[in-house]
Scaffold this motif. Structure first.
Motif, PDB file in Angstrom:
ATOM      1  N   THR A 114      13.007  70.076 -28.518  1.00 29.63           N
ATOM      2  CA  THR A 114      13.699  68.833 -28.863  1.00 29.63           C
ATOM      3  C   THR A 114      13.741  68.641 -30.378  1.00 29.63           C
ATOM      4  O   THR A 114      14.768  68.239 -30.944  1.00 29.63           O
ATOM      5  CB  THR A 114      12.997  67.631 -28.210  1.00 29.63           C
ATOM      6  N   LEU A 115      12.640  68.969 -31.030  1.00 29.60           N
ATOM      7  CA  LEU A 115      12.572  68.838 -32.489  1.00 29.60           C
ATOM      8  C   LEU A 115      13.525  69.823 -33.165  1.00 29.60           C
ATOM      9  O   LEU A 115      14.244  69.466 -34.109  1.00 29.60           O
ATOM     10  CB  LEU A 115      11.136  69.077 -32.960  1.00 29.60           C
ATOM     11  N   VAL A 116      13.552  71.061 -32.686  1.00 25.24           N
ATOM     12  CA  VAL A 116      14.451  72.070 -33.255  1.00 25.24           C
ATOM     13  C   VAL A 116      15.907  71.672 -33.028  1.00 25.24           C
ATOM     14  O   VAL A 116      16.746  71.806 -33.924  1.00 25.24           O
ATOM     15  CB  VAL A 116      14.159  73.454 -32.643  1.00 25.24           C
ATOM     16  N   ASP A 117      16.224  71.204 -31.835  1.00 26.35           N
ATOM     17  CA  ASP A 117      17.597  70.776 -31.546  1.00 26.35           C
ATOM     18  C   ASP A 117      18.038  69.671 -32.504  1.00 26.35           C
ATOM     19  O   ASP A 117      19.192  69.633 -32.944  1.00 26.35           O
ATOM     20  CB  ASP A 117      17.704  70.262 -30.106  1.00 26.35           C
ATOM     21  N   ALA A 118      17.118  68.773 -32.823  1.00 28.18           N
ATOM     22  CA  ALA A 118      17.474  67.618 -33.646  1.00 28.18           C
ATOM     23  C   ALA A 118      17.508  67.937 -35.131  1.00 28.18           C
ATOM     24  O   ALA A 118      18.375  67.454 -35.862  1.00 28.18           O
ATOM     25  CB  ALA A 118      16.491  66.477 -33.379  1.00 28.18           C
TER      26      ALA A 118
ATOM     27  N   LEU B  81      10.126  72.645 -37.528  1.00 27.11           N
ATOM     28  CA  LEU B  81       9.088  72.906 -36.535  1.00 27.11           C
ATOM     29  C   LEU B  81       7.822  73.445 -37.193  1.00 27.11           C
ATOM     30  O   LEU B  81       7.741  74.613 -37.567  1.00 27.11           O
ATOM     31  CB  LEU B  81       9.593  73.897 -35.486  1.00 27.11           C
ATOM     32  N   THR B  82       6.847  72.585 -37.348  1.00 28.80           N
ATOM     33  CA  THR B  82       5.515  72.953 -37.811  1.00 28.80           C
ATOM     34  C   THR B  82       4.505  72.307 -36.872  1.00 28.80           C
ATOM     35  O   THR B  82       4.827  71.363 -36.144  1.00 28.80           O
ATOM     36  CB  THR B  82       5.252  72.464 -39.246  1.00 28.80           C
ATOM     37  N   MET B  83       3.282  72.817 -36.885  1.00 26.18           N
ATOM     38  CA  MET B  83       2.245  72.231 -36.045  1.00 26.18           C
ATOM     39  C   MET B  83       2.007  70.764 -36.427  1.00 26.18           C
ATOM     40  O   MET B  83       1.829  69.903 -35.566  1.00 26.18           O
ATOM     41  CB  MET B  83       0.944  73.030 -36.170  1.00 26.18           C
ATOM     42  N   ARG B  84       2.015  70.498 -37.722  1.00 29.80           N
ATOM     43  CA  ARG B  84       1.777  69.125 -38.182  1.00 29.80           C
ATOM     44  C   ARG B  84       2.873  68.185 -37.670  1.00 29.80           C
ATOM     45  O   ARG B  84       2.586  67.112 -37.143  1.00 29.80           O
ATOM     46  CB  ARG B  84       1.711  69.093 -39.710  1.00 29.80           C
ATOM     47  N   ARG B  85       4.132  68.604 -37.846  1.00 29.10           N
ATOM     48  CA  ARG B  85       5.243  67.745 -37.427  1.00 29.10           C
ATOM     49  C   ARG B  85       5.268  67.590 -35.905  1.00 29.10           C
ATOM     50  O   ARG B  85       5.542  66.499 -35.379  1.00 29.10           O
ATOM     51  CB  ARG B  85       6.559  68.336 -37.930  1.00 29.10           C
ATOM     52  N   LEU B  86       4.991  68.668 -35.195  1.00 27.48           N
ATOM     53  CA  LEU B  86       4.981  68.598 -33.737  1.00 27.48           C
ATOM     54  C   LEU B  86       3.868  67.676 -33.252  1.00 27.48           C
ATOM     55  O   LEU B  86       4.040  66.915 -32.298  1.00 27.48           O
ATOM     56  CB  LEU B  86       4.818  70.001 -33.136  1.00 27.48           C
TER      57      LEU B  86
ATOM     58  N   ALA C 124       3.951  81.941 -32.460  1.00 26.88           N
ATOM     59  CA  ALA C 124       3.847  81.823 -31.004  1.00 26.88           C
ATOM     60  C   ALA C 124       4.654  80.632 -30.502  1.00 26.88           C
ATOM     61  O   ALA C 124       5.222  80.659 -29.405  1.00 26.88           O
ATOM     62  CB  ALA C 124       2.388  81.694 -30.595  1.00 26.88           C
ATOM     63  N   LEU C 125       4.721  79.596 -31.309  1.00 29.98           N
ATOM     64  CA  LEU C 125       5.513  78.420 -30.956  1.00 29.98           C
ATOM     65  C   LEU C 125       7.001  78.780 -30.911  1.00 29.98           C
ATOM     66  O   LEU C 125       7.723  78.384 -29.987  1.00 29.98           O
ATOM     67  CB  LEU C 125       5.258  77.315 -31.987  1.00 29.98           C
ATOM     68  N   LEU C 126       7.452  79.543 -31.887  1.00 26.16           N
ATOM     69  CA  LEU C 126       8.845  79.980 -31.913  1.00 26.16           C
ATOM     70  C   LEU C 126       9.161  80.877 -30.713  1.00 26.16           C
ATOM     71  O   LEU C 126      10.228  80.763 -30.102  1.00 26.16           O
ATOM     72  CB  LEU C 126       9.136  80.728 -33.217  1.00 26.16           C
TER      73      LEU C 126
ATOM     74  N   VAL D 139      18.752  77.025 -32.189  1.00 23.52           N
ATOM     75  CA  VAL D 139      17.876  78.075 -31.671  1.00 23.52           C
ATOM     76  C   VAL D 139      18.544  79.452 -31.757  1.00 23.52           C
ATOM     77  O   VAL D 139      17.875  80.478 -31.719  1.00 23.52           O
ATOM     78  CB  VAL D 139      17.468  77.766 -30.213  1.00 23.52           C
ATOM     79  N   VAL D 140      19.863  79.477 -31.880  1.00 27.97           N
ATOM     80  CA  VAL D 140      20.592  80.748 -31.863  1.00 27.97           C
ATOM     81  C   VAL D 140      20.097  81.731 -32.920  1.00 27.97           C
ATOM     82  O   VAL D 140      19.870  82.911 -32.613  1.00 27.97           O
ATOM     83  CB  VAL D 140      22.115  80.502 -31.999  1.00 27.97           C
TER      84      VAL D 140
END
Length: 237
Positions: free
Chosen positions: A30-34, A40-45, A65-67, A108-109
């Motif tokens: 959802t964060l990446v889409d927006a 996308l970082t651990m802190r922001r997530l 690993a998140l990616l 994401v592409v």
């Protein structure tokens, strides 16, 4: 009269939802889409989930690993039926489904296209390898030799990702500019040196991603079917 059903128990006010890998990855997507991959970082997530970022390492050991997890989550939306005998219909449907996935998750592409290049095949997440395994099975069952099936897969996905990247680029063009030549910047090209591009300006401006994809898939499948029917070509068992 039937007794009224007891209402479902309500979560205590302020009680946080229990984290799972699926929930973490869904929030990451959802964060990446927006906001794109860079957001996308651990802190922001952790902020998005209202949790200590250190607690997220239980579900993804690092950002890489998140990616990978986000890639798996998106590709899990792609349905493939490897035992379908109509391999051409399957490849056409998969192509259109992948295009729709890309349009739903355009940020994401680049991850789907470039990340596999930096990761050895055997080290990639299993979810990102399943489309490869299933399409290879589909092609081998159709009669392609295993090595030929791999070549077909590479050509197929090379075409698909090329088309998808091209279609996403079309969105950058200003849709409010009505004049095709101006909108695409083709008016800057010397007419004598680029007559075909200038002539095709209206067609280029009126880009229909679905129709273009279907036309390209038709050309590709026609060539593959012809190759499969050549004398000496492998036949299905």
């Amino acid at each position: 009269m039937l007794p009224e059903a007891n209402p479902a128990p309500q979560a205590a006010p302020g009680k946080k939802q229990r984290l799972t890998r699926e929930l973490v990855l869904s929030a990451a997507l959802t964060l990446v889409d927006a906001e794109g991959l860079d957001a996308l970082t651990m802190r922001r997530l952790g902020q998005e989930l209202g949790r200590d970022p250190m607690g997220l390492y239980r579900y993804a050991e690092n950002r890489a690993a998140l990616l990978d997890g986000v890639s798996e989550l998106v590709l899990n939306e792609l349905a493939i039926i490897p035992n379908d005998p109509d391999w051409q219909s399957q490849l056409r449907r998969i192509a259109h489904d992948l295009r729709l996935l890309a349009l739903r998750h355009p940020n994401v592409v680049p991850l789907l296209v470039t990340r596999p290049l930096s990761t050895p095949l055997g080290l990639r997440p299993l979810g990102t390898l399943r489309p490869l395994e299933q399409i290879l099975g589909l092609l081998i069952d159709a009669g392609f030799a295993p090595e030929d099936a791999l070549h077909v897969y590479r050509a197929y996905y090379g075409f698909l990702y090329g088309h998808i990247l091209n279609e996403l680029q079309e969105f950058i063009v200003d849709p409010d500019e009505n004049e095709a030549l101006l909108r695409l910047g083709l008016h800057r090209l010397p007419a004598k040196d680029f007559p075909h591009l200038r002539t095709l300006a209206p067609v280029l401006a009126d880009y229909d991603g679905m129709a273009e994809l279907d036309e390209g898939i038709t050309i590709l499948l026609s060539g593959l079917a012809a190759r499969l029917s050549l004398p000496g070509a492998p036949t299905a068992p």
